[in-house]
Design a protein around this motif. Sequence first.
Motif, PDB file in Angstrom:
ATOM      1  N   GLU A   1       0.904  -1.304   0.036  1.00 41.03           N
ATOM      2  CA  GLU A   1       0.021  -0.059  -0.036  1.00 41.03           C
ATOM      3  C   GLU A   1       0.679   1.133   0.166  1.00 41.03           C
ATOM      4  N   PHE A   2       2.240   1.064   0.404  1.00 39.13           N
ATOM      5  CA  PHE A   2       2.960   2.323   0.454  1.00 39.13           C
ATOM      6  C   PHE A   2       3.801   2.285  -0.871  1.00 39.13           C
ATOM      7  N   SER A   3       3.929   1.519  -1.843  1.00 33.49           N
ATOM      8  CA  SER A   3       4.889   1.311  -2.902  1.00 33.49           C
ATOM      9  C   SER A   3       4.749   2.508  -3.789  1.00 33.49           C
ATOM     10  N   SER A   4       3.627   2.961  -4.072  1.00 33.15           N
ATOM     11  CA  SER A   4       3.565   4.139  -5.142  1.00 33.15           C
ATOM     12  C   SER A   4       4.106   5.331  -4.597  1.00 33.15           C
ATOM     13  N   PHE A   5       3.917   5.685  -3.360  1.00 29.21           N
ATOM     14  CA  PHE A   5       4.581   6.626  -2.543  1.00 29.21           C
ATOM     15  C   PHE A   5       6.095   6.497  -2.275  1.00 29.21           C
ATOM     16  N   TRP A   6       6.395   5.194  -1.897  1.00 24.64           N
ATOM     17  CA  TRP A   6       7.904   4.833  -1.326  1.00 24.64           C
ATOM     18  C   TRP A   6       8.880   5.114  -2.299  1.00 24.64           C
ATOM     19  N   VAL A   7       8.710   4.234  -3.437  1.00 18.99           N
ATOM     20  CA  VAL A   7       9.646   4.403  -4.421  1.00 18.99           C
ATOM     21  C   VAL A   7      10.281   5.876  -4.987  1.00 18.99           C
ATOM     22  N   PRO A   8       9.274   6.464  -5.251  1.00 18.67           N
ATOM     23  CA  PRO A   8       9.832   8.066  -5.728  1.00 18.67           C
ATOM     24  C   PRO A   8      10.112   8.856  -4.521  1.00 18.67           C
ATOM     25  N   PHE A   9       9.634   8.675  -3.005  1.00 18.40           N
ATOM     26  CA  PHE A   9      10.064   9.086  -2.266  1.00 18.40           C
ATOM     27  C   PHE A   9      11.832   8.846  -1.686  1.00 18.40           C
ATOM     28  N   ARG A  10      11.847   7.752  -1.811  1.00 16.28           N
ATOM     29  CA  ARG A  10      13.332   7.335  -1.436  1.00 16.28           C
ATOM     30  C   ARG A  10      14.297   7.627  -2.616  1.00 16.28           C
ATOM     31  N   VAL A  11      13.861   7.617  -3.779  1.00 15.85           N
ATOM     32  CA  VAL A  11      14.846   8.137  -5.026  1.00 15.85           C
ATOM     33  C   VAL A  11      14.988   9.680  -4.654  1.00 15.85           C
ATOM     34  N   MET A  12      13.955  10.550  -4.250  1.00 18.99           N
ATOM     35  CA  MET A  12      14.118  11.917  -4.011  1.00 18.99           C
ATOM     36  C   MET A  12      14.992  12.093  -2.699  1.00 18.99           C
ATOM     37  N   CYS A  13      14.767  11.375  -1.818  1.00 21.83           N
ATOM     38  CA  CYS A  13      15.798  11.479  -0.530  1.00 21.83           C
ATOM     39  C   CYS A  13      17.308  11.197  -1.179  1.00 21.83           C
ATOM     40  N   VAL A  14      17.381  10.065  -1.781  1.00 27.64           N
ATOM     41  CA  VAL A  14      18.656   9.655  -2.109  1.00 27.64           C
ATOM     42  C   VAL A  14      19.374  10.703  -2.798  1.00 27.64           C
ATOM     43  N   LEU A  15      18.591  11.206  -4.048  1.00 25.51           N
ATOM     44  CA  LEU A  15      19.106  12.229  -5.001  1.00 25.51           C
ATOM     45  C   LEU A  15      19.666  13.392  -4.090  1.00 25.51           C
ATOM     46  N   ASN A  16      18.650  13.937  -3.154  1.00 29.17           N
ATOM     47  CA  ASN A  16      18.851  15.223  -2.518  1.00 29.17           C
ATOM     48  C   ASN A  16      20.121  15.235  -1.612  1.00 29.17           C
ATOM     49  N   TYR A  17      20.312  13.838  -1.155  1.00 29.94           N
ATOM     50  CA  TYR A  17      21.355  13.867  -0.187  1.00 29.94           C
ATOM     51  C   TYR A  17      22.797  13.681  -1.007  1.00 29.94           C
ATOM     52  N   TYR A  18      22.836  12.758  -1.842  1.00 32.53           N
ATOM     53  CA  TYR A  18      23.901  12.562  -2.716  1.00 32.53           C
ATOM     54  C   TYR A  18      24.484  13.888  -3.712  1.00 32.53           C
ATOM     55  N   GLY A  19      23.518  14.945  -3.994  1.00 36.46           N
ATOM     56  CA  GLY A  19      23.372  15.932  -4.771  1.00 36.46           C
ATOM     57  C   GLY A  19      24.120  16.925  -3.886  1.00 36.46           C
ATOM     58  N   HIS A  20      23.977  16.895  -2.635  1.00 32.51           N
ATOM     59  CA  HIS A  20      24.674  17.861  -1.832  1.00 32.51           C
ATOM     60  C   HIS A  20      26.131  17.503  -1.569  1.00 32.51           C
ATOM     61  N   PRO A  21      27.223  18.585  -1.654  1.00 27.02           N
ATOM     62  CA  PRO A  21      28.527  18.139  -1.402  1.00 27.02           C
ATOM     63  C   PRO A  21      29.007  17.471  -0.242  1.00 27.02           C
ATOM     64  N   GLU A  22      28.258  17.596   0.894  1.00 23.81           N
ATOM     65  CA  GLU A  22      28.704  16.879   1.908  1.00 23.81           C
ATOM     66  C   GLU A  22      28.119  15.210   1.718  1.00 23.81           C
ATOM     67  N   GLY A  23      26.919  15.202   1.113  1.00 27.10           N
ATOM     68  CA  GLY A  23      26.475  13.858   1.031  1.00 27.10           C
ATOM     69  C   GLY A  23      27.331  13.173   0.048  1.00 27.10           C
ATOM     70  N   ALA A  24      27.952  13.677  -0.962  1.00 28.88           N
ATOM     71  CA  ALA A  24      28.543  13.193  -1.949  1.00 28.88           C
ATOM     72  C   ALA A  24      30.094  12.989  -1.542  1.00 28.88           C
ATOM     73  N   ALA A  25      30.387  13.698  -0.491  1.00 26.73           N
ATOM     74  CA  ALA A  25      31.709  13.379   0.075  1.00 26.73           C
ATOM     75  C   ALA A  25      31.733  11.984   0.951  1.00 26.73           C
ATOM     76  N   SER A  26      30.510  11.744   1.639  1.00 32.64           N
ATOM     77  CA  SER A  26      30.396  10.723   2.029  1.00 32.64           C
ATOM     78  C   SER A  26      30.584   9.290   1.574  1.00 32.64           C
ATOM     79  N   ILE A  27      30.599   9.321   0.379  1.00 36.32           N
ATOM     80  CA  ILE A  27      31.096   8.225  -0.400  1.00 36.32           C
ATOM     81  C   ILE A  27      32.201   8.595  -1.362  1.00 36.32           C
ATOM     82  N   ASN A  28      33.087   9.659  -1.115  1.00 37.30           N
ATOM     83  CA  ASN A  28      34.318   9.881  -1.458  1.00 37.30           C
ATOM     84  C   ASN A  28      34.080  10.566  -3.136  1.00 37.30           C
TER      85      ASN A  28
END
Length: 137
Positions: free
Chosen positions: A90-117
């Motif tokens: 029941e959460f799949s149509s929300f969860w998949v795009p939400f998780r993608v937004m979260c990850v993209l916004n995190y790794y799109g930030h310089p500090e987030g990107a630095a966390s994976i070198n």
Amino acid sequence: MKLNQKHISVIEALCVGVIPTSDTVGAKELPVAEMIALVYEYWPEFKKSSFRESLDAVDQFCFQLFNIHCAGVSQAQALMLVNEISWKEEFSSFWVPFRVMCVLNYYGHPEGAASINMPGPSIDTGGYTSQGERNGI
């Protein structure tokens, strides 16, 4: 309609569950939730309404699991919440795009990107500064 504080709390809790703080900075320390809220502002009303309803459902599910709303969850509870939601159809149509937004916004930030070198965003800034302000306009 704008997101209310409860909705923001749900977004924050989910982001913490997706990218917790460890020996590197987590989603909580970066403006990940704020960026998701900014993206939300540009959606058509039908999509906004669906997103708010999903956030309300997640908060209710959190209350069923822990007897507290998302605003009060610990990082450990946020991790459990995310794990549970990720398996619920029941959460799949929300969860998949939400998780993608979260990850993209995190790794799109310089500090987030630095966390994976990684060096961080170095191609298109989309006309915005790293602080989210319009660049030169």
